[in-house]
Structure formats: structure tokens, C-alpha cells
Enzyme design. Structure first.
Site, mmCIF file in Angstrom:
data_model
loop_
_atom_site.group_PDB
_atom_site.id
_atom_site.type_symbol
_atom_site.label_atom_id
_atom_site.label_comp_id
_atom_site.label_asym_id
_atom_site.label_seq_id
_atom_site.Cartn_x
_atom_site.Cartn_y
_atom_site.Cartn_z
ATOM 1 N N ASN A 41 0.841 -1.196 0.000
ATOM 2 C CA ASN A 41 0.000 0.000 0.000
ATOM 3 C C ASN A 41 0.873 1.241 0.000
ATOM 4 O O ASN A 41 1.863 1.310 0.711
ATOM 5 C CB ASN A 41 -0.904 0.021 1.236
ATOM 6 C CG ASN A 41 -1.990 -1.023 1.111
ATOM 7 O OD1 ASN A 41 -2.418 -1.356 0.005
ATOM 8 N ND2 ASN A 41 -2.416 -1.548 2.239
ATOM 9 N N GLY A 42 0.511 2.212 -0.843
ATOM 10 C CA GLY A 42 1.282 3.443 -0.883
ATOM 11 C C GLY A 42 2.488 3.375 -1.790
ATOM 12 O O GLY A 42 3.295 4.297 -1.838
ATOM 13 N N SER A 43 2.615 2.277 -2.547
ATOM 14 C CA SER A 43 3.784 2.171 -3.417
ATOM 15 C C SER A 43 3.569 2.890 -4.740
ATOM 16 O O SER A 43 4.475 2.995 -5.553
ATOM 17 C CB SER A 43 4.104 0.697 -3.673
ATOM 18 O OG SER A 43 3.016 0.079 -4.312
ATOM 19 N N LYS A 45 0.847 2.199 -6.940
ATOM 20 C CA LYS A 45 0.180 1.384 -7.969
ATOM 21 C C LYS A 45 -1.045 2.083 -8.556
ATOM 22 O O LYS A 45 -1.195 2.198 -9.771
ATOM 23 C CB LYS A 45 -0.282 0.038 -7.374
ATOM 24 C CG LYS A 45 0.836 -0.827 -6.863
ATOM 25 C CD LYS A 45 0.247 -2.051 -6.181
ATOM 26 C CE LYS A 45 -0.758 -1.642 -5.195
ATOM 27 N NZ LYS A 45 -0.847 -2.047 -3.888
ATOM 28 N N GLU A 165 -7.138 -3.308 -8.128
ATOM 29 C CA GLU A 165 -7.518 -4.100 -6.948
ATOM 30 C C GLU A 165 -8.994 -4.486 -6.988
ATOM 31 O O GLU A 165 -9.680 -4.486 -5.973
ATOM 32 C CB GLU A 165 -7.196 -3.337 -5.661
ATOM 33 C CG GLU A 165 -5.712 -3.017 -5.564
ATOM 34 C CD GLU A 165 -5.309 -2.520 -4.192
ATOM 35 O OE1 GLU A 165 -5.849 -3.029 -3.203
ATOM 36 O OE2 GLU A 165 -4.450 -1.627 -4.120
#
Lengths: 278, 265
Positions: A41-43, A45, A165
Site C-alpha cells: 500500500n502506498g507504493s 500502484k 484491486e
């Protein structure tokens, strides 16, 4: 004509954010390819996905989609080529009924009604939701709603479908249902699929995987290359199921837990009977 | 609560159900208007029979309509009582101070009662046989001329449509949050009015926050699917008048003619 997406030196920073969300991201996607994008999360994407169809405007660098360079003039044409299935099934269902929702994108583009009716029927047929055409969203399962979202996208005849997602809020059955539909459609319609995911099974069916970390591309490779990292994968962003994480945390706190894998439902059953004396 | 907000639509395929929602909407308003033309027993009887005939056409049991009267019964009785006690004329049956019960008063009271019941039956017929969504479509279509004076009719209709669409979703969320808060020990519907009002706060705040998330995500999804607003959009749902709509209009015209013929001048 090879590449359907070409991203070069893409940078993006959210307004008022200190850190760059994407830093010098470059990659190509071949037509008909299935590409998975993973990362914790937070990368970055989802930010990347939104940069591909102009929901966010790149700060610098270029994005080419289906031969068009993303700019203010081309953004609406590009959106017609790129469909995104978002995470929350409810929050992307615009129409009052299934058929209305599938028609929404077509209405936006001013498609004549006769053509619209034809395409709605055809798209619902393709995702196997014809029998539900008049249903209201409240009476559909999560998987069915995502199938409707997919129908709404293929009705617009896109070249690329992005799964942001899209299966993460579904139960395992719903997940299989949605991925099955995507797999069929990809072959039938010669689509390019970008799937942003935490799910190991979803990433495993891809041709290539992009591993994002902190807004940078960490690695691009085939699933077997990437999965060779083994347990490092957890750190790099593929999710261990939530129930397993919870189980580990409980074991660390000294709660006796069974060894076997439990899905959410069975974990709940186990937990609420744990201290029950009846 | 679901029933209350979404109207009380009863699915069916009757002649009335299949009328165009615009016809139903206009005919209901028109009918409520012409009820006021009735002023003797012949005309009231005729309107009553006409209403029963329409109810019969809808194939819905009369019980549903009577239930529509119930919430308004005190208002009706109060109005009827005023008529009975204050209208004077004809034979006097009873009087005390400034209160009179006269023949004219009784007749007027009965007429008012019937008028109320007819109006309620008719509006109930509209909501029982028409989906809220179709009514929204009808309103949009009927308001279309207002576009000339720059009223954003299409946008308003979309707002209305999305609002209707999200009622069940928000209901679901409310139930979920209530259960989550109950699991944390919040008592809903217990204690005095202040305690009850306080109990609603931990329900409202998460609901409020999640509505904003929903709105934000919905807007993103709409944009991703090419929504730009404006009047260039085409419509999937279209309304078409059919033969039965003309028959309904003709029926209303005949009813008006008979009313004008039979009413007392």
C-alpha cells in the site's frame, strides 16, 4: 504495432504532498499482454493506473496509449480506450439498474440509442449477466457488480482494461468469477490487461509483473522470476491473506490457534467459539 | 425504513402499470384538480366509481389503498368535524352555543371526506404502480422545456437518479455501522431522549465520512467512464407514449365532460 502502452520517465507528485508518488517510471506493455503491478500500500500502484488514463495528469514524462500521447486534447479519447475496474463494487455502480449502468459510459459518449441497446445486450451476454439486466445493484453480489462494471467497460470497446484491486473486496468465489470473466474476454476481444493486485493467484496468471516500491520500479520480470524471491515477496508487497496475518499476531500474543489455514469466515467461527463455555 | 423511503411500488404488469410514467404523473395531478369540480352526490358518486375502476385496473388489493388513508385519518376527521359543526343550512338537528349540526353541514362533511379519500387513493395509485426511478424520468422529461431558461435539467435528473440508486447502499452501510457500534457496547433506542440522541453520534460520524469517500470514488469512476456533463449525452432509458396513454387521456377528458354536465351550478 507492438506496444499499446508506452510510459517514459513518468513522475507524479500529489498536490500538497512532500514525496513523489511516482519517480521516473518507464515501461512498455505489448498488445494482448497481461501485466500485473504489485507493491505494498502506498507504493504508487493506483497512482500509476490513474496516470494512464488522465485521471491524474503526469508531472513530467510521457504516457502513450494506443498510439496517442496523453494530453488535454486526447484525454477523452484515451479514456475510451482504457477501462478501469475499481476496488469498491458499490462506489462505481452509477446506474439504477444493471442495464442502465452498462449504458452509462455509452451515454457519456453520445452513442445513438439503437447502437447502445445492442452493445448493452452484447456486453451483458459476454459477462453472463443478461438475466440480471433489470436488477438493482442492491440485489447483486460483489462479484456480480464487478462483472457489471466489466460489461460497462467492454461496451465501450476498449483496448486496455485495468483492474485496480478489483477483486480485493470480494470473497474467493467472487474473485474467481471476476478473473474467469477477464480471462475469457481478454482472448475473445484481444484485450491488454493491467492488474494491480495484492493477490498472489492474480499476479501468477500475468505474463510479466512490475514490482513497485516507493514509487519506483523495483523489478520487471516474469512471475517465476519474481516469485523466486520467496518470503521477500511479503515485504515487497504481495499480501498474505488477512486471516493469516491476524492468526500470526494472535499466536505472538500467546493465543492457541490451529495450524491449518483458515479463511475469514472460519477464523471468525473459531474466534467466537474460543472462549465460549456453552 | 427501506419501504418508507423508496415508495411503496408493487411490481405488476397491469394496464395501469404499463402506462407511461409521464401520463400517470400528469393524469394524477389532473384528476386531483378535477375532484374539486364535484359538488353534488351524482358527481361524487361518479368520481368514486371512476377511482374504483382505476384501482381495479391496477390489480392491486384495496387494502393497500385504505392503508394509505390511515396516517391522515385525524386530519380528515378534523376537517370533516369543522365542516359539520360550522356550516349552517337546511334542517337543524342539534345546536349548542355557536355549534350547529345541520343537514347542509352533514352533507358538506361527507363530501369533504369523500374528496380526501379520492385524492389519497389516486396519489397512492400513482406511487404503487410507478417505480421511483420512472417517476424521476417522468419529472426530467416534463421539465425539459426549462432548459431554455438554463435550468440544468439533465444534471438534476442524474443527481436524483444517483440519490435513488444509493439509498439501499447507504441503508446497508448504516446497518453495518450500527452493528459495529453495538458490538462496542452502544445502545440504540434505549434511555431517555438525550441518551438516544447521543447514541446516534457514533452512527452519524462514520456514515458521514464514508458518504464522502463514496462520493469521491463515484466521481472518479464516472470520470473514468467519460462523464463530462452537458447535453451531448444520449439516453438509454427513453419514454414513449403508446396507444394506452392516449386512451387514458381520453378517459380523463370524458370524465371531465361528465363532471361538467352533472355538477350543480
Amino acid at each position: 504495432m507492438g506496444n499499446v502502452i508506452r510510459v517514459q520517465h513518468l513522475n507524479y507528485t500529489y498536490p500538497e504532498a512532500k514525496h513523489q508518488a511516482l519517480t521516473d517510471v518507464s515501461f512498455d506493455v505489448a498488445k494482448g499482454e497481461w501485466l500485473a503491478i504489485i507493491g505494498h500500500n502506498g507504493s504508487g500502484k493506483s497512482t500509476l493506473a490513474k496516470n494512464l488514463n488522465g485521471l491524474l495528469a503526469p508531472e513530467s514524462g510521457t504516457v502513450e496509449v494506443a498510439g496517442m500521447t496523453l494530453s488535454e486534447e486526447t484525454v477523452w479519447d484515451i479514456r475510451a480506450k482504457v477501462g478501469i475496474v475499481f476496488q469498491n463494487p458499490d462506489n462505481q455502480f452509477v446506474g439504477a439498474t444493471v442495464a442502465d449502468d452498462v449504458a452509462f459510459g455509452l451515454e457519456n459518449r453520445g452513442v445513438p440509442r439503437d447502437e447502445m441497446v445492442k452493445r448493452v445486450d452484447e456486453s451483458l451476454e459476454r459477462v453472463g449477466m443478461t438475466a440480471f439486466a433489470d436488477r438493482e445493484p442492491a440485489r447483486l453480489s460483489g462479484g456480480q457488480k464487478q462483472r457489471v462494471a466489466i460489461a460497462g467497460i467492454i461496451a465501450q470497446r476498449p483496448e486496455i482494461i485495468i483492474l485496480d484491486e478489483s477483486t480485493s473486496m470480494l470473497d474467493p468465489a467472487g474473485r474467481q468469477e471476476v478473473l474467469g470473466v477477464i480471462r475469457e474476454l481478454k482472448d475473445e476481444l484481444n484485450l491488454t490487461v493491467l492488474s494491480i493486485t495484492h493477490d498472489i493467484d492474480e499476479a501468477a496468471v500475468a505474463h510479466r509483473i512490475i514490482l513497485l516500491n516507493d514509487g519506483k520500479i523495483n523489478e520487471i520480470g516474469t512471475p517465476s522470476d519474481i516469485f523466486a524471491h520467496g518470503t521477500d515477496l511479503l515485504r515487497l508487497g504481495l499480501d498474505v491473506p488477512y486471516s493469516e496475518k491476524l492468526k500470526d499476531a494472535l499466536i505472538q500474543r500467546g493465543v492457541a490457534m490451529p495450524k491449518a489455514y483458515l479463511d475469514n469466515e472460519r477464523l471468525v467461527d473459531y474466534l467466537w467459539t474460543l472462549h465460549s463455555t456453552m | 425504513m427501506d419501504k418508507l423511503l423508496l415508495g411503496r411500488y408493487i411490481p405488476g404488469h397491469s394496464w395501469i402499470h404499463q402506462l407511461d410514467p409521464r401520463t400517470k404523473l400528469m393524469a394524477s395531478f389532473y384528476y386531483i384538480g378535477i375532484v374539486f369540480l364535484a359538488n353534488n352526490w351524482q358527481t361524487y358518486l361518479m368520481m368514486f366509481v371512476a377511482t374504483l375502476f382505476m384501482i381495479w385496473l391496477s390489480g392491486i388489493r384495496i387494502g393497500f389503498f385504505l392503508r394509505g388513508v390511515r396516517p391522515l385519518i385525524w386530519l380528515i376527521l378534523f376537517t370533516v368535524a369543522l365542516q359539520v359543526l360550522f356550516v349552517r343550512g337546511g334542517m337543524v338537528y342539534w345546536h349548542w352555543g355557536w355549534l350547529w349540526i345541520t343537514k347542509l353541514g352533514l352533507i358538506n362533511g361527507a363530501f369533504i371526506f369523500v374528496r380526501f379519500v379520492l385524492i389519497i387513493f389516486m396519489s397512492t395509485l400513482l406511487t404503487l404502480t410507478t417505480q421511483p426511478l420512472s417517476l424521476a424520468d417522468a419529472v426530467e422529461s416534463l421539465l425539459k422545456p426549462l432548459r431554455v431558461i438554463r435550468v440544468p435539467v439533465t444534471e438534476l435528473a442524474l443527481v436524483l437518479q444517483i440519490a435513488l440508486r444509493f439509498v439501499p447502499t447507504l441503508m446497508d452501510q448504516t446497518t453495518k455501522i450500527m452493528n459495529a457500534q453495538r458490538a462496542r457496547g452502544v445502545d440504540f433506542g434505549e434511555g431517555n431522549i438525550f441518551q438516544q440522541m447521543k447514541a446516534v453520534v457514533p452512527l452519524l460520524i462514520p456514515l458521514f465520512v464514508s458518504s464522502f469517500t463514496t462520493a469521491d470514488e463515484l466521481a472518479t469512476a464516472m470520470e473514468a467512464r467519460g462523464y463530462q456533463g452537458g447535453d451531448d449525452r444520449t439516453k438509454y432509458r427513453i419514454l414513449r407514449y403508446h396507444q394506452r396513454d392516449w386512451i387514458a387521456a381520453a378517459g380523463m377528458a370524458v370524465l371531465t365532460g361528465l363532471l361538467l354536465l352533472l355538477r350543480a351550478y
